[in-house]
Motif scaffolding. Sequence first.
Motif, PDB file in Angstrom:
ATOM      1  N   PRO A 195      23.337  52.112  22.627  1.00  0.00           N
ATOM      2  CA  PRO A 195      23.886  51.600  21.475  1.00  0.00           C
ATOM      3  C   PRO A 195      24.670  52.477  20.741  1.00  0.00           C
ATOM      4  O   PRO A 195      25.086  52.288  19.591  1.00  0.00           O
ATOM      5  CB  PRO A 195      22.472  51.016  20.668  1.00  0.00           C
ATOM      6  CG  PRO A 195      21.418  51.942  21.297  1.00  0.00           C
ATOM      7  CD  PRO A 195      21.757  52.215  22.648  1.00  0.00           C
ATOM      8  N   TRP A 196      24.501  53.836  20.879  1.00  0.00           N
ATOM      9  CA  TRP A 196      25.215  55.043  19.947  1.00  0.00           C
ATOM     10  C   TRP A 196      26.531  55.426  21.079  1.00  0.00           C
ATOM     11  O   TRP A 196      27.037  56.428  20.365  1.00  0.00           O
ATOM     12  CB  TRP A 196      24.241  56.133  19.853  1.00  0.00           C
ATOM     13  CG  TRP A 196      22.608  55.799  19.703  1.00  0.00           C
ATOM     14  CD1 TRP A 196      22.252  54.851  18.844  1.00  0.00           C
ATOM     15  CD2 TRP A 196      21.579  56.260  20.352  1.00  0.00           C
ATOM     16  NE1 TRP A 196      21.065  54.533  18.575  1.00  0.00           N
ATOM     17  CE2 TRP A 196      20.420  55.422  19.760  1.00  0.00           C
ATOM     18  CE3 TRP A 196      21.309  57.169  21.060  1.00  0.00           C
ATOM     19  CZ2 TRP A 196      19.004  55.671  19.832  1.00  0.00           C
ATOM     20  CZ3 TRP A 196      19.921  57.277  21.348  1.00  0.00           C
ATOM     21  CH2 TRP A 196      18.961  56.667  20.705  1.00  0.00           C
ATOM     22  N   GLY A 197      26.704  54.964  22.031  1.00  0.00           N
ATOM     23  CA  GLY A 197      27.670  55.639  23.027  1.00  0.00           C
ATOM     24  C   GLY A 197      29.191  55.040  22.902  1.00  0.00           C
ATOM     25  O   GLY A 197      29.341  54.016  22.675  1.00  0.00           O
ATOM     26  N   LEU A 198      29.856  55.928  23.232  1.00  0.00           N
ATOM     27  CA  LEU A 198      31.459  55.853  23.559  1.00  0.00           C
ATOM     28  C   LEU A 198      31.797  56.323  24.872  1.00  0.00           C
ATOM     29  O   LEU A 198      31.506  57.505  24.901  1.00  0.00           O
ATOM     30  CB  LEU A 198      32.299  56.291  22.268  1.00  0.00           C
ATOM     31  CG  LEU A 198      32.008  55.614  21.028  1.00  0.00           C
ATOM     32  CD1 LEU A 198      32.819  56.307  19.611  1.00  0.00           C
ATOM     33  CD2 LEU A 198      32.660  54.298  20.885  1.00  0.00           C
ATOM     34  N   ARG A 199      32.710  55.711  25.457  1.00  0.00           N
ATOM     35  CA  ARG A 199      33.243  56.321  26.747  1.00  0.00           C
ATOM     36  C   ARG A 199      34.789  56.448  26.673  1.00  0.00           C
ATOM     37  O   ARG A 199      35.488  55.585  26.141  1.00  0.00           O
ATOM     38  CB  ARG A 199      32.817  55.421  27.764  1.00  0.00           C
ATOM     39  CG  ARG A 199      33.424  55.717  29.157  1.00  0.00           C
ATOM     40  CD  ARG A 199      32.715  55.158  30.316  1.00  0.00           C
ATOM     41  NE  ARG A 199      31.294  55.692  30.302  1.00  0.00           N
ATOM     42  CZ  ARG A 199      30.385  55.403  31.246  1.00  0.00           C
ATOM     43  NH1 ARG A 199      30.684  54.364  32.128  1.00  0.00           N
ATOM     44  NH2 ARG A 199      29.074  56.117  31.373  1.00  0.00           N
ATOM     45  N   LEU A 200      35.350  57.767  27.159  1.00  0.00           N
ATOM     46  CA  LEU A 200      36.599  57.918  27.296  1.00  0.00           C
ATOM     47  C   LEU A 200      36.954  58.369  28.685  1.00  0.00           C
ATOM     48  O   LEU A 200      36.015  58.462  29.443  1.00  0.00           O
ATOM     49  CB  LEU A 200      36.806  59.281  26.346  1.00  0.00           C
ATOM     50  CG  LEU A 200      36.858  59.109  24.734  1.00  0.00           C
ATOM     51  CD1 LEU A 200      35.319  59.060  24.200  1.00  0.00           C
ATOM     52  CD2 LEU A 200      37.601  60.276  24.094  1.00  0.00           C
ATOM     53  N   ALA A 201      38.256  58.341  28.824  1.00  0.00           N
ATOM     54  CA  ALA A 201      38.576  58.797  30.193  1.00  0.00           C
ATOM     55  C   ALA A 201      38.296  60.425  30.358  1.00  0.00           C
ATOM     56  O   ALA A 201      38.444  60.944  29.303  1.00  0.00           O
ATOM     57  CB  ALA A 201      40.313  58.837  30.257  1.00  0.00           C
ATOM     58  N   PRO A 202      38.242  60.838  31.563  1.00  0.00           N
ATOM     59  CA  PRO A 202      37.881  62.218  31.791  1.00  0.00           C
ATOM     60  C   PRO A 202      38.767  63.133  31.199  1.00  0.00           C
ATOM     61  O   PRO A 202      39.695  62.734  31.201  1.00  0.00           O
ATOM     62  CB  PRO A 202      37.088  62.386  33.062  1.00  0.00           C
ATOM     63  CG  PRO A 202      37.964  61.347  33.884  1.00  0.00           C
ATOM     64  CD  PRO A 202      38.002  60.218  32.913  1.00  0.00           C
ATOM     65  N   ARG A 203      38.284  64.610  31.115  1.00  0.00           N
ATOM     66  CA  ARG A 203      39.151  65.697  30.854  1.00  0.00           C
ATOM     67  C   ARG A 203      40.108  65.462  29.690  1.00  0.00           C
ATOM     68  O   ARG A 203      41.333  65.638  29.704  1.00  0.00           O
ATOM     69  CB  ARG A 203      39.887  65.929  32.084  1.00  0.00           C
ATOM     70  CG  ARG A 203      39.135  66.269  33.410  1.00  0.00           C
ATOM     71  CD  ARG A 203      40.148  66.894  34.346  1.00  0.00           C
ATOM     72  NE  ARG A 203      39.150  67.445  35.355  1.00  0.00           N
ATOM     73  CZ  ARG A 203      38.474  68.598  35.442  1.00  0.00           C
ATOM     74  NH1 ARG A 203      38.348  69.360  34.604  1.00  0.00           N
ATOM     75  NH2 ARG A 203      37.763  68.851  36.501  1.00  0.00           N
ATOM     76  N   GLN A 204      39.598  64.881  28.530  1.00  0.00           N
ATOM     77  CA  GLN A 204      40.277  64.932  27.132  1.00  0.00           C
ATOM     78  C   GLN A 204      39.619  65.950  26.305  1.00  0.00           C
ATOM     79  O   GLN A 204      38.444  66.263  26.474  1.00  0.00           O
ATOM     80  CB  GLN A 204      40.099  63.471  26.537  1.00  0.00           C
ATOM     81  CG  GLN A 204      40.819  62.645  27.673  1.00  0.00           C
ATOM     82  CD  GLN A 204      40.919  60.973  26.680  1.00  0.00           C
ATOM     83  OE1 GLN A 204      41.766  61.036  25.603  1.00  0.00           O
ATOM     84  NE2 GLN A 204      40.231  59.932  27.087  1.00  0.00           N
ATOM     85  N   SER A 205      40.590  66.329  25.390  1.00  0.00           N
ATOM     86  CA  SER A 205      40.193  67.464  24.620  1.00  0.00           C
ATOM     87  C   SER A 205      39.511  66.868  23.203  1.00  0.00           C
ATOM     88  O   SER A 205      39.974  66.986  22.140  1.00  0.00           O
ATOM     89  CB  SER A 205      41.581  68.138  24.174  1.00  0.00           C
ATOM     90  OG  SER A 205      41.939  68.792  25.175  1.00  0.00           O
ATOM     91  N   VAL A 206      38.085  66.695  23.562  1.00  0.00           N
ATOM     92  CA  VAL A 206      37.458  66.098  22.399  1.00  0.00           C
ATOM     93  C   VAL A 206      36.908  67.049  21.446  1.00  0.00           C
ATOM     94  O   VAL A 206      36.932  66.991  20.261  1.00  0.00           O
ATOM     95  CB  VAL A 206      36.274  65.284  22.808  1.00  0.00           C
ATOM     96  CG1 VAL A 206      35.228  64.848  21.806  1.00  0.00           C
ATOM     97  CG2 VAL A 206      36.581  63.941  23.628  1.00  0.00           C
ATOM     98  N   THR A 207      36.569  68.108  22.041  1.00  0.00           N
ATOM     99  CA  THR A 207      36.005  69.363  21.104  1.00  0.00           C
ATOM    100  C   THR A 207      36.899  69.992  19.990  1.00  0.00           C
ATOM    101  O   THR A 207      36.424  70.441  19.071  1.00  0.00           O
ATOM    102  CB  THR A 207      35.439  70.421  21.826  1.00  0.00           C
ATOM    103  OG1 THR A 207      36.497  71.064  22.872  1.00  0.00           O
ATOM    104  CG2 THR A 207      34.298  69.946  23.045  1.00  0.00           C
ATOM    105  N   THR A 208      38.327  69.674  20.174  1.00  0.00           N
ATOM    106  CA  THR A 208      39.288  70.168  19.175  1.00  0.00           C
ATOM    107  C   THR A 208      39.672  69.301  18.293  1.00  0.00           C
ATOM    108  O   THR A 208      40.320  69.421  17.438  1.00  0.00           O
ATOM    109  CB  THR A 208      40.577  70.660  20.159  1.00  0.00           C
ATOM    110  OG1 THR A 208      41.187  69.784  20.725  1.00  0.00           O
ATOM    111  CG2 THR A 208      40.294  71.658  21.000  1.00  0.00           C
ATOM    112  N   SER A 209      39.067  68.014  18.329  1.00  0.00           N
ATOM    113  CA  SER A 209      39.478  67.004  17.532  1.00  0.00           C
ATOM    114  C   SER A 209      38.491  66.869  16.202  1.00  0.00           C
ATOM    115  O   SER A 209      37.485  67.563  16.254  1.00  0.00           O
ATOM    116  CB  SER A 209      39.178  65.743  18.114  1.00  0.00           C
ATOM    117  OG  SER A 209      37.750  65.286  18.322  1.00  0.00           O
TER     118      SER A 209
END
Length: 426
Positions: A195-209
């Motif tokens: 209930p807390w999750g979100l899914r993205l395509a792999p190898r995206q630069s989330v940590t810089t967002s």
Amino acid sequence: MTPAGRLQAAIELLGAIEADRRPADAVANEFLRTRRFIGGGDRRDIGETVWGVLRARRRLGWWIERVGATPTPRLMVLALMVLNGITVHRAAAEFGGSRFAPPALEDEERRVLEQLDKHTLDHPNMGEGVRLEMPDFVVPLLRARFGDRLEAESAALMQPAPLDLRVNLLKTTREEATGLLAKAKLKAEPTRLSPWGLRLAPRQSVTTSQPFRDGLVEIQDEGSQLVGLLAQAQPGMRVADFCAGAGGKTLALAMTMENKGHIVACDVSPARLDGAIKRLRRAGVHNAERHLLEPGDKWTKRQGGKFDVVLVDAPCTGTGTWRRNPDARLRLKESDLAELVVKQAAILDEAQRLVKPGGALIYATCSLLDAENQGQVAGFLARYPSFRIAPVGAAFPAYLQGDYLLLSPARDGTDGFFACRMERAA
């Protein structure tokens, strides 16, 4: 970088991984950190080549040795290209054609590629362990668990894992986080089970967002999030995360506790605990402290019977995470499993001391092997009859309910996880 330059970097990185005993992702991070000229897009392409080789390592080795050659990093990259349908001529054109390209093909390399031409990665003469890309001793163990589903599960373990995030409900909602990620050009979809999750395509630069930097989301596989849900940590409770590592599950526990109560994040590694503190601060968690478990430590004895919930996310073979760590399957030995089963039992023996009457002990691994999971629980219950299994509750889909939380990549789309909630008699 040119395509040929990226190929050369991939070959060099594969060589570094083979020469190093550390996990491939640690080697890759250091390799790329010392080559700052490699941009984000180049890194993704290099990573796809390297991880593609690692996911097919046993089959590539089988083919190369079958034609009388030695599986070097360079030859494995070439073999992967040809076995995936690229012509020998086109593969050869990527080598030796520019300043930063790999050196031109040698006669022996061309001979190997010509013999591999028109073939695919799989071959009916391959042994089962080679075909399924896992150590031979693991095959019967997973066959016992999955039966006819083993082929589907092993195929899922060879695929790249998605990128899952856990929304930090201390700071935002899943809907708001989805919108903020979209503004950062990161498209996210709600996870099916968490209930807390979100899914993205792999190898995206989330940590810089910005959402990540602000502590609104954390990277955490959906299966790992469900382990946190099984813990049922509530506001005001006293909770111990006994093998906290870098604090991923500690963060989830603090969230379900709404920052109320007390969490102790325990681990044997000072570096991992230091990393956990940084993540807890970013997430706005202020009800957690850390404790370093050292040889001869009397902390568990002094704290005996004081905790409502104790989570043991035990060290394990990591067979459920092979999508993310394909190199781990190449290093796993039968002796490793034997040593880990002993260590897991010892950790449970120590952790159970903390559980108060009526409290809960959650045992979890990211393993698919019964010896580390159901077998470990059975042994524990035989040693400590004051505990009983508390079945998975109604917060989970019906097909997951039972004595154990069992997750696998092909069926559930998560990493492979096991978890069991055991409660001590009041």
